[in-house]
Design a protein around this motif. Sequence first.
Motif, PDB file in Angstrom:
ATOM      1  N   ASP A 481       0.847  -1.152   0.120  1.00 49.42           N
ATOM      2  CA  ASP A 481      -0.289   0.105   0.059  1.00 49.42           C
ATOM      3  C   ASP A 481       1.626   1.368  -0.593  1.00 49.42           C
ATOM      4  OD1 ASP A 481       0.936   0.122   2.494  1.00 49.42           O
ATOM      5  OD2 ASP A 481      -0.436   0.073   3.977  1.00 49.42           O
ATOM      6  N   GLY A 482       2.492   1.256  -0.027  1.00 55.26           N
ATOM      7  CA  GLY A 482       2.482   2.080  -0.677  1.00 55.26           C
ATOM      8  C   GLY A 482       3.389   2.575   1.351  1.00 55.26           C
ATOM      9  N   THR A 483       2.601   2.189   1.926  1.00 49.98           N
ATOM     10  CA  THR A 483       3.302   2.802   3.935  1.00 49.98           C
ATOM     11  C   THR A 483       5.254   2.635   3.867  1.00 49.98           C
ATOM     12  OG1 THR A 483       2.922   0.702   4.659  1.00 49.98           O
ATOM     13  CG2 THR A 483       0.863   2.886   4.178  1.00 49.98           C
ATOM     14  N   GLY A 484       5.346   3.959   4.451  1.00 44.13           N
ATOM     15  CA  GLY A 484       6.617   3.262   4.771  1.00 44.13           C
ATOM     16  C   GLY A 484       7.826   3.833   4.073  1.00 44.13           C
ATOM     17  N   ILE A 485       8.127   4.872   2.791  1.00 47.54           N
ATOM     18  CA  ILE A 485       8.581   5.649   1.794  1.00 47.54           C
ATOM     19  C   ILE A 485       8.873   6.354   2.202  1.00 47.54           C
ATOM     20  CG2 ILE A 485       6.485   6.512   1.219  1.00 47.54           C
ATOM     21  CD1 ILE A 485       8.662   6.532  -1.114  1.00 47.54           C
ATOM     22  N   ASP A 486       9.717   6.836   2.771  1.00 45.06           N
ATOM     23  CA  ASP A 486      10.648   8.336   2.766  1.00 45.06           C
ATOM     24  C   ASP A 486      11.624   9.126   1.534  1.00 45.06           C
ATOM     25  OD1 ASP A 486      12.943   7.744   3.050  1.00 45.06           O
ATOM     26  OD2 ASP A 486      11.811   6.545   5.472  1.00 45.06           O
ATOM     27  N   ARG A 487      12.355  10.074   1.696  1.00 47.27           N
ATOM     28  CA  ARG A 487      13.462  10.537   1.198  1.00 47.27           C
ATOM     29  C   ARG A 487      14.644  10.340   0.470  1.00 47.27           C
ATOM     30  NH1 ARG A 487      11.572  16.078  -0.515  1.00 47.27           N
ATOM     31  NH2 ARG A 487       9.296  16.690   0.854  1.00 47.27           N
ATOM     32  N   SER A 488      14.900   9.252   1.203  1.00 45.81           N
ATOM     33  CA  SER A 488      15.915   8.799   1.566  1.00 45.81           C
ATOM     34  C   SER A 488      15.807   7.269  -0.365  1.00 45.81           C
ATOM     35  CB  SER A 488      16.252   7.194   2.413  1.00 45.81           C
ATOM     36  OG  SER A 488      15.579   6.482   2.363  1.00 45.81           O
ATOM     37  N   TYR A 489      15.130   7.398  -0.685  1.00 48.06           N
ATOM     38  CA  TYR A 489      14.763   6.606  -1.744  1.00 48.06           C
ATOM     39  C   TYR A 489      14.934   7.507  -2.894  1.00 48.06           C
ATOM     40  CZ  TYR A 489      13.045   2.784   0.778  1.00 48.06           C
ATOM     41  OH  TYR A 489      13.029   1.709   1.900  1.00 48.06           O
ATOM     42  N   ASP A 490      15.363   6.889  -4.095  1.00 48.74           N
ATOM     43  CA  ASP A 490      15.910   7.780  -5.527  1.00 48.74           C
ATOM     44  C   ASP A 490      14.024   7.240  -6.144  1.00 48.74           C
ATOM     45  OD1 ASP A 490      18.730   8.538  -4.602  1.00 48.74           O
ATOM     46  OD2 ASP A 490      19.220   5.762  -5.445  1.00 48.74           O
ATOM     47  N   VAL A 491      13.810   6.845  -6.184  1.00 49.42           N
ATOM     48  CA  VAL A 491      12.588   6.662  -7.042  1.00 49.42           C
ATOM     49  C   VAL A 491      11.665   6.170  -6.529  1.00 49.42           C
ATOM     50  CG1 VAL A 491      13.635   4.854  -8.225  1.00 49.42           C
ATOM     51  CG2 VAL A 491      11.955   6.411  -9.413  1.00 49.42           C
ATOM     52  N   ALA A 492       9.645   5.733  -6.924  1.00 47.06           N
ATOM     53  CA  ALA A 492       9.063   4.953  -6.336  1.00 47.06           C
ATOM     54  C   ALA A 492       8.598   3.999  -7.409  1.00 47.06           C
ATOM     55  CB  ALA A 492       8.312   5.449  -5.761  1.00 47.06           C
ATOM     56  N   VAL A 493       8.196   3.174  -7.571  1.00 52.56           N
ATOM     57  CA  VAL A 493       7.118   2.297  -8.309  1.00 52.56           C
ATOM     58  C   VAL A 493       6.381   1.694  -8.193  1.00 52.56           C
ATOM     59  CG1 VAL A 493       7.028   0.656  -9.882  1.00 52.56           C
ATOM     60  CG2 VAL A 493       9.450   1.872  -9.829  1.00 52.56           C
ATOM     61  N   ALA A 494       4.776   2.244  -9.018  1.00 49.30           N
ATOM     62  CA  ALA A 494       3.737   1.832  -8.200  1.00 49.30           C
ATOM     63  C   ALA A 494       2.992   0.999  -9.182  1.00 49.30           C
ATOM     64  CB  ALA A 494       2.579   3.139  -8.335  1.00 49.30           C
ATOM     65  N   VAL A 535       3.206   1.684 -13.571  1.00 47.26           N
ATOM     66  CA  VAL A 535       3.417   0.275 -13.880  1.00 47.26           C
ATOM     67  C   VAL A 535       1.815   0.423 -14.506  1.00 47.26           C
ATOM     68  CG1 VAL A 535       3.997  -1.147 -14.969  1.00 47.26           C
ATOM     69  CG2 VAL A 535       5.834  -0.035 -14.066  1.00 47.26           C
ATOM     70  N   LEU A 536       1.086   0.596 -15.704  1.00 49.22           N
ATOM     71  CA  LEU A 536      -0.649   0.026 -15.411  1.00 49.22           C
ATOM     72  C   LEU A 536      -0.674  -1.811 -16.014  1.00 49.22           C
ATOM     73  CD1 LEU A 536      -3.026   0.818 -14.800  1.00 49.22           C
ATOM     74  CD2 LEU A 536      -3.098   1.842 -17.090  1.00 49.22           C
ATOM     75  N   VAL A 537      -1.410  -2.730 -15.362  1.00 50.44           N
ATOM     76  CA  VAL A 537      -1.175  -3.585 -15.707  1.00 50.44           C
ATOM     77  C   VAL A 537      -3.030  -4.090 -15.776  1.00 50.44           C
ATOM     78  CG1 VAL A 537      -1.568  -6.280 -14.319  1.00 50.44           C
ATOM     79  CG2 VAL A 537       0.267  -4.731 -13.884  1.00 50.44           C
ATOM     80  N   SER A 538      -2.983  -3.779 -16.960  1.00 48.67           N
ATOM     81  CA  SER A 538      -4.643  -3.377 -17.602  1.00 48.67           C
ATOM     82  C   SER A 538      -4.608  -4.638 -18.447  1.00 48.67           C
ATOM     83  CB  SER A 538      -4.781  -2.122 -17.310  1.00 48.67           C
ATOM     84  OG  SER A 538      -4.376  -1.528 -18.354  1.00 48.67           O
ATOM     85  N   GLY A 553       7.369   9.232 -14.827  1.00 51.11           N
ATOM     86  CA  GLY A 553       6.860   8.024 -15.359  1.00 51.11           C
ATOM     87  C   GLY A 553       5.779   7.165 -15.307  1.00 51.11           C
ATOM     88  N   PHE A 554       5.614   7.062 -16.513  1.00 53.50           N
ATOM     89  CA  PHE A 554       4.673   6.059 -17.240  1.00 53.50           C
ATOM     90  C   PHE A 554       4.792   4.819 -18.067  1.00 53.50           C
ATOM     91  CE2 PHE A 554       0.111   6.520 -19.127  1.00 53.50           C
ATOM     92  CZ  PHE A 554      -1.004   4.955 -18.477  1.00 53.50           C
ATOM     93  N   MET A 555       4.051   3.355 -17.637  1.00 48.72           N
ATOM     94  CA  MET A 555       4.835   2.316 -18.673  1.00 48.72           C
ATOM     95  C   MET A 555       3.224   1.861 -18.415  1.00 48.72           C
ATOM     96  SD  MET A 555       7.882   0.461 -18.952  1.00 48.72           S
ATOM     97  CE  MET A 555       7.859  -1.439 -17.779  1.00 48.72           C
ATOM     98  N   ALA A 556       2.403   1.416 -20.045  1.00 49.84           N
ATOM     99  CA  ALA A 556       1.631   0.236 -19.844  1.00 49.84           C
ATOM    100  C   ALA A 556       1.787  -0.547 -20.331  1.00 49.84           C
ATOM    101  CB  ALA A 556       0.466   0.735 -21.080  1.00 49.84           C
ATOM    102  N   SER A 557       1.970  -1.773 -19.304  1.00 47.61           N
ATOM    103  CA  SER A 557       2.611  -3.095 -19.352  1.00 47.61           C
ATOM    104  C   SER A 557       1.669  -4.426 -19.686  1.00 47.61           C
ATOM    105  CB  SER A 557       2.714  -3.790 -17.955  1.00 47.61           C
ATOM    106  OG  SER A 557       3.870  -2.880 -17.843  1.00 47.61           O
ATOM    107  N   TRP A 558       0.088  -3.534 -19.931  1.00 47.73           N
ATOM    108  CA  TRP A 558      -0.840  -4.434 -20.003  1.00 47.73           C
ATOM    109  C   TRP A 558      -1.164  -6.011 -18.982  1.00 47.73           C
ATOM    110  CZ3 TRP A 558      -3.472  -1.557 -23.154  1.00 47.73           C
ATOM    111  CH2 TRP A 558      -2.411  -0.504 -23.724  1.00 47.73           C
ATOM    112  N   LEU A 559      -1.561  -6.930 -20.250  1.00 48.59           N
ATOM    113  CA  LEU A 559      -1.150  -8.099 -18.497  1.00 48.59           C
ATOM    114  C   LEU A 559      -0.483  -9.263 -19.245  1.00 48.59           C
ATOM    115  CD1 LEU A 559      -5.365  -8.258 -18.864  1.00 48.59           C
ATOM    116  CD2 LEU A 559      -4.249  -8.060 -17.335  1.00 48.59           C
ATOM    117  N   PRO A 560       1.052  -9.164 -18.671  1.00 49.81           N
ATOM    118  CA  PRO A 560       2.079  -9.210 -19.027  1.00 49.81           C
ATOM    119  C   PRO A 560       1.623 -10.824 -19.000  1.00 49.81           C
ATOM    120  CG  PRO A 560       2.027  -8.910 -17.691  1.00 49.81           C
ATOM    121  CD  PRO A 560       1.233  -8.521 -17.412  1.00 49.81           C
ATOM    122  N   GLY A 561       1.599 -11.690 -18.129  1.00 50.85           N
ATOM    123  CA  GLY A 561       1.391 -13.144 -17.899  1.00 50.85           C
ATOM    124  C   GLY A 561       2.397 -13.484 -17.347  1.00 50.85           C
TER     125      GLY A 561
END
Length: 613
Positions: A481-494, A535-538, A553-561
Amino acid sequence: MYCSSTPVVRRCLALGMSVVLALTPIGALRADMGPVRYLDPGRPVASRVDDLLARMSLDDKLGQMTQPERRHIEPDEVTRFRIGSVLSGGGSAPSPNNVRNWADMYDGFQRAALAAPLRVPILYGVDAVHGHNNVVGATIFPHNIGLGAARDPELVRRIGAATAEEMTGTGVDWNFAPCVCVARDDRWGRTYESFGEVPELPSSMTTIIDGLQGSALGRGPTSVLATAKHYVGDGGTAGGRDQGDVRLSEEDLRAVHLPPFREAVRRAVGSVMVSYSSWNGLKMHQNRYLITDVLKGELGFSGFVVSDYNGIDQIDGAPGFTRKEVAAAINAGIDMVMVPAEWRRFIERLRAAVEDGTVPMARIDDANRRILTKKFELGLFERPMADRRYLGTIGGAAHRALARRAVAASQVVLKNDDVLPLDEGDRIFVAGRGADDIGLQSGGWTVTWQGAPGATTPGTTILQGIREAAGGSATVTYARDGTGIDRSYDVAVAVVGEQPYAEYEGDRTDDLRLDDTDRETIGRLRAAGVPVVVVLVSGRPLNVTSELPGWDGFMASWLPGTEGAGVADVLFGDTDPSGRLPVTWPRSAAQEPINAGDGQRPLFPLGAGLGYD
């Protein structure tokens, strides 16, 4: 070949004779009719079909046109009613669901078919729509919408060949794929089964037929029968309603929805499945003009036409099917009827329609000729049993590597504010329901009909792929659910998107927006003040217009298997993003249907996609 090793069988094999002939009491084959030519593999297929048809009773012929579901028929009934085909509906599998039980089940039904007097083998059909996806442990490839984004016909051909190998190991010889529909409304729950919104995309991807069937049907040990579906126009129903009405002129139907079927016929596809949908109010399952005149006549389709699951039930709009509906479907040109549970009633009603002349005997003979021709071409009379030499290919390393390449090729980068590719030295925070969930990233038609979240089958999740790509010394933290992130990270991937679904239940009449849970997860990541990649899985474009400005950033991943590492390959730049949108991405659901050339201003046009250059 998995068969008896009695001396007579060994001697017949050594002489190149049919195993079926070796096991057949010739008296049971009506010796008064002369030599049993149809069991001689050295004779032309047409001659063998003529000989077999001459020996068949009406019961034999009606049985060949009947396809029950495995849960509703016993092997001894296959023998008694001369059944020509059996299918597994979505999620219908032996228990436990494993490769050997599939092979054993298939062989049991096949032995039952061979126990009938004429020894005509069955075809066994499944929806192997993105790999042999009903089987736990099989390689699950991206759904068609992702392959349409990859735009690589040769890759798709290779996927068809890999799927055929995995099917062959279990004995299954008939695939209800590919879907060559042209999806024109993203609200439709089967959008992900389409290679794209313009006819050129599905037409170019009919190379999967070559992979499934081989250079010619039966040429090679892993050839399986392919099916072009759903004939015709199912992707163009009003409002994107599954099984709805296609309200188009004939000119537009031919321009948009017919070309992929024309190309499938050119590639000698063995069967065509009729759509549940209607064309201007007339159910396709009774449309003689489109099935017989256009498909079989104008396009020259020489294979056989199969109904969809209980499809004839819908002709008159009332539950169940009547004798009149049966006659209408067969006279329209349907050759085999998928009638899962009420198959005895179907046989009775078709027999009555033949006996009173409503269905001409010539139509019954034509249907049988088409079905039997494909059985002979497949080599089923000589090689009826599961080829267990191919069991080891199911979920094997070579096929999973192919799937990983297909996943990477299908990724479409739609926004990149200098955040991609990720660096192996980055501190990366990963969140979202889709990050560590094989079932979600595989979507519908995976082990079960609608699919399901969770560890439904072996594979690599997107999170596992990210951790592998980042390397052992990297920091990759995960919180769903994204809890625990802070500014020490360089990037977040959802990794967010749709829950699994399949036909009908996947129709959406809402605004196609992201789920509230996903939006809250992305919000937590953004609040930490670090760059966010979504990253959108749809199975289709979703409405992200209002959220997109806050994403880096935004990437369409469809349904990769099952091979989530292919997503990570693009995120980290090990593979340059080459995928391009196979559909137009709307600014809002109010624009649906939206397609290239219709004058609307989309969020992203058909063909959009960024590289890392």
